[in-house]
Design a protein around this motif. Structure first.
Motif, PDB file in Angstrom:
ATOM      1  N   MET A  13       0.837  -1.176   0.000  1.00  0.00           N
ATOM      2  CA  MET A  13       0.000   0.000   0.000  1.00  0.00           C
ATOM      3  C   MET A  13       0.887   1.246   0.000  1.00  0.00           C
ATOM      4  N   ASP A  14       0.459   2.192  -0.725  1.00  0.00           N
ATOM      5  CA  ASP A  14       1.231   3.439  -0.697  1.00  0.00           C
ATOM      6  C   ASP A  14       0.639   4.375   0.352  1.00  0.00           C
ATOM      7  N   LYS A  15       1.296   5.492   0.580  1.00  0.00           N
ATOM      8  CA  LYS A  15       0.900   6.409   1.647  1.00  0.00           C
ATOM      9  C   LYS A  15      -0.465   7.037   1.403  1.00  0.00           C
ATOM     10  N   HIS A  16      -0.805   7.248   0.117  1.00  0.00           N
ATOM     11  CA  HIS A  16      -2.096   7.852  -0.207  1.00  0.00           C
ATOM     12  C   HIS A  16      -3.247   6.931   0.213  1.00  0.00           C
ATOM     13  N   GLU A  17      -3.126   5.622  -0.061  1.00  0.00           N
ATOM     14  CA  GLU A  17      -4.180   4.674   0.316  1.00  0.00           C
ATOM     15  C   GLU A  17      -4.263   4.528   1.831  1.00  0.00           C
ATOM     16  N   GLU A  18      -3.127   4.533   2.491  1.00  0.00           N
ATOM     17  CA  GLU A  18      -3.132   4.449   3.945  1.00  0.00           C
ATOM     18  C   GLU A  18      -3.830   5.653   4.571  1.00  0.00           C
ATOM     19  N   LYS A  19      -3.596   6.841   3.981  1.00  0.00           N
ATOM     20  CA  LYS A  19      -4.216   8.052   4.505  1.00  0.00           C
ATOM     21  C   LYS A  19      -5.736   7.991   4.331  1.00  0.00           C
ATOM     22  N   LYS A  20      -6.196   7.506   3.146  1.00  0.00           N
ATOM     23  CA  LYS A  20      -7.635   7.371   2.910  1.00  0.00           C
ATOM     24  C   LYS A  20      -8.253   6.374   3.885  1.00  0.00           C
ATOM     25  N   LEU A  21      -7.555   5.275   4.084  1.00  0.00           N
ATOM     26  CA  LEU A  21      -8.056   4.257   5.004  1.00  0.00           C
ATOM     27  C   LEU A  21      -8.130   4.806   6.429  1.00  0.00           C
ATOM     28  N   GLU A  22      -7.147   5.578   6.828  1.00  0.00           N
ATOM     29  CA  GLU A  22      -7.149   6.174   8.153  1.00  0.00           C
ATOM     30  C   GLU A  22      -8.285   7.174   8.315  1.00  0.00           C
ATOM     31  N   GLU A  23      -8.544   7.985   7.286  1.00  0.00           N
ATOM     32  CA  GLU A  23      -9.653   8.934   7.334  1.00  0.00           C
ATOM     33  C   GLU A  23     -10.983   8.210   7.417  1.00  0.00           C
ATOM     34  N   PHE A  24     -11.115   7.123   6.658  1.00  0.00           N
ATOM     35  CA  PHE A  24     -12.344   6.331   6.680  1.00  0.00           C
ATOM     36  C   PHE A  24     -12.590   5.753   8.084  1.00  0.00           C
ATOM     37  N   VAL A  25     -11.555   5.197   8.704  1.00  0.00           N
ATOM     38  CA  VAL A  25     -11.687   4.633  10.047  1.00  0.00           C
ATOM     39  C   VAL A  25     -12.025   5.734  11.052  1.00  0.00           C
ATOM     40  N   ASP A  26     -11.415   6.906  10.904  1.00  0.00           N
ATOM     41  CA  ASP A  26     -11.712   8.015  11.813  1.00  0.00           C
ATOM     42  C   ASP A  26     -13.174   8.444  11.700  1.00  0.00           C
ATOM     43  N   ARG A  27     -13.710   8.502  10.454  1.00  0.00           N
ATOM     44  CA  ARG A  27     -15.126   8.882  10.271  1.00  0.00           C
ATOM     45  C   ARG A  27     -16.052   7.854  10.912  1.00  0.00           C
ATOM     46  N   ILE A  28     -15.739   6.584  10.719  1.00  0.00           N
ATOM     47  CA  ILE A  28     -16.599   5.531  11.304  1.00  0.00           C
ATOM     48  C   ILE A  28     -16.547   5.590  12.821  1.00  0.00           C
ATOM     49  N   MET A  29     -15.367   5.800  13.363  1.00  0.00           N
ATOM     50  CA  MET A  29     -15.227   5.868  14.816  1.00  0.00           C
ATOM     51  C   MET A  29     -15.924   7.104  15.387  1.00  0.00           C
ATOM     52  N   ALA A  30     -15.942   8.194  14.635  1.00  0.00           N
ATOM     53  CA  ALA A  30     -16.609   9.412  15.108  1.00  0.00           C
ATOM     54  C   ALA A  30     -18.120   9.231  15.106  1.00  0.00           C
ATOM     55  N   ASP A  31     -18.649   8.486  14.134  1.00  0.00           N
ATOM     56  CA  ASP A  31     -20.092   8.259  14.052  1.00  0.00           C
ATOM     57  C   ASP A  31     -20.583   7.247  15.089  1.00  0.00           C
ATOM     58  N   ALA A  32     -19.714   6.346  15.486  1.00  0.00           N
ATOM     59  CA  ALA A  32     -20.125   5.294  16.427  1.00  0.00           C
ATOM     60  C   ALA A  32     -20.283   5.893  17.818  1.00  0.00           C
ATOM     61  N   PRO A  33     -21.374   5.568  18.474  1.00  0.00           N
ATOM     62  CA  PRO A  33     -21.578   6.098  19.833  1.00  0.00           C
ATOM     63  C   PRO A  33     -20.674   5.355  20.829  1.00  0.00           C
ATOM     64  N   LEU A  34     -20.297   6.045  21.861  1.00  0.00           N
ATOM     65  CA  LEU A  34     -19.512   5.421  22.916  1.00  0.00           C
ATOM     66  C   LEU A  34     -20.436   4.583  23.794  1.00  0.00           C
ATOM     67  N   GLU A  35     -20.036   3.377  24.001  1.00  0.00           N
ATOM     68  CA  GLU A  35     -20.835   2.506  24.861  1.00  0.00           C
ATOM     69  C   GLU A  35     -20.261   2.560  26.260  1.00  0.00           C
ATOM     70  N   SER A  36     -21.127   2.660  27.215  1.00  0.00           N
ATOM     71  CA  SER A  36     -20.685   2.676  28.597  1.00  0.00           C
ATOM     72  C   SER A  36     -21.414   1.558  29.336  1.00  0.00           C
ATOM     73  N   PRO A  37     -20.767   0.974  30.316  1.00  0.00           N
ATOM     74  CA  PRO A  37     -21.417  -0.117  31.049  1.00  0.00           C
ATOM     75  C   PRO A  37     -22.562   0.421  31.899  1.00  0.00           C
ATOM     76  N   SER A  38     -23.432  -0.504  32.278  1.00  0.00           N
ATOM     77  CA  SER A  38     -24.567  -0.111  33.106  1.00  0.00           C
ATOM     78  C   SER A  38     -24.071   0.353  34.472  1.00  0.00           C
ATOM     79  N   VAL A  39     -24.977   0.942  35.221  1.00  0.00           N
ATOM     80  CA  VAL A  39     -24.622   1.517  36.516  1.00  0.00           C
ATOM     81  C   VAL A  39     -24.175   0.424  37.488  1.00  0.00           C
ATOM     82  N   ASP A  40     -24.855  -0.721  37.466  1.00  0.00           N
ATOM     83  CA  ASP A  40     -24.516  -1.782  38.404  1.00  0.00           C
ATOM     84  C   ASP A  40     -23.652  -2.866  37.741  1.00  0.00           C
TER      85      ASP A  40
END
Length: 138
Positions: free
Chosen positions: A1-28
């Motif tokens: 993979m060249d650097k351009h594809e790695e950068k696109k892949l990193e941006e894609f992963v960042d967008r998916i991670m930003a859209d995903a809600p943070l899960e937190s455990p229950s109170v108990d």
């Protein structure tokens, strides 16, 4: 993979991670987890299972009782001679140990047996001390 594809892949992963809600455990969560751990820790590690089931033991007892009844009925108990007197058995160890009369062994063989015997009786206490040190026998 060249650097351009790695950068696109990193941006894609960042967008998916930003859209995903943070899960937190229950109170108990901690309380529930500790209860599960306590339940598992109280379970027995080894369950007793008999080698032979109850029906097999009963069958063996019945077979033994029938055999004893047969022996007593054939040989009797009260005729004065006893049923052990009717069994003829004369031990004859001559065929078993007769070959030892002319047997000779070399000194090397005798020394080897003595050495290995001595080493065996040295090894047993050494292994016990080693196992005590590693707390396997506690």
């Amino acid at each position: 993979m060249d650097k351009h594809e790695e950068k696109k892949l990193e941006e894609f992963v960042d967008r998916i991670m930003a859209d995903a809600p943070l899960e937190s455990p229950s109170v108990d969560f901690t309380k529930n987890l500790m209860q599960k751990i306590e339940v598992q820790s109280h379970q027995e590690a080894f369950q007793y299972k008999p080698i032979m089931s109850r029906s097999v033991l009963v069958g063996l007892f019945v077979a033994f009782s029938v055999l004893m009844g047969y022996v007593i009925s054939q040989y009797g108990l009260g005729d004065g001679t006893g049923w052990f007197d009717k069994i003829t058995w004369e031990p004859n160890f001559k065929p078993l140990w007769g070959w030892l009369e002319n047997y000779t062994s070399s000194k090397v063989w005798v020394y080897a047996v003595l050495l290995f015997g001595f080493l065996f009786f040295v090894q047993v206490p050494w292994l016990k001390k080693h196992m005590d040190r590693t707390a396997l026998l506690k």
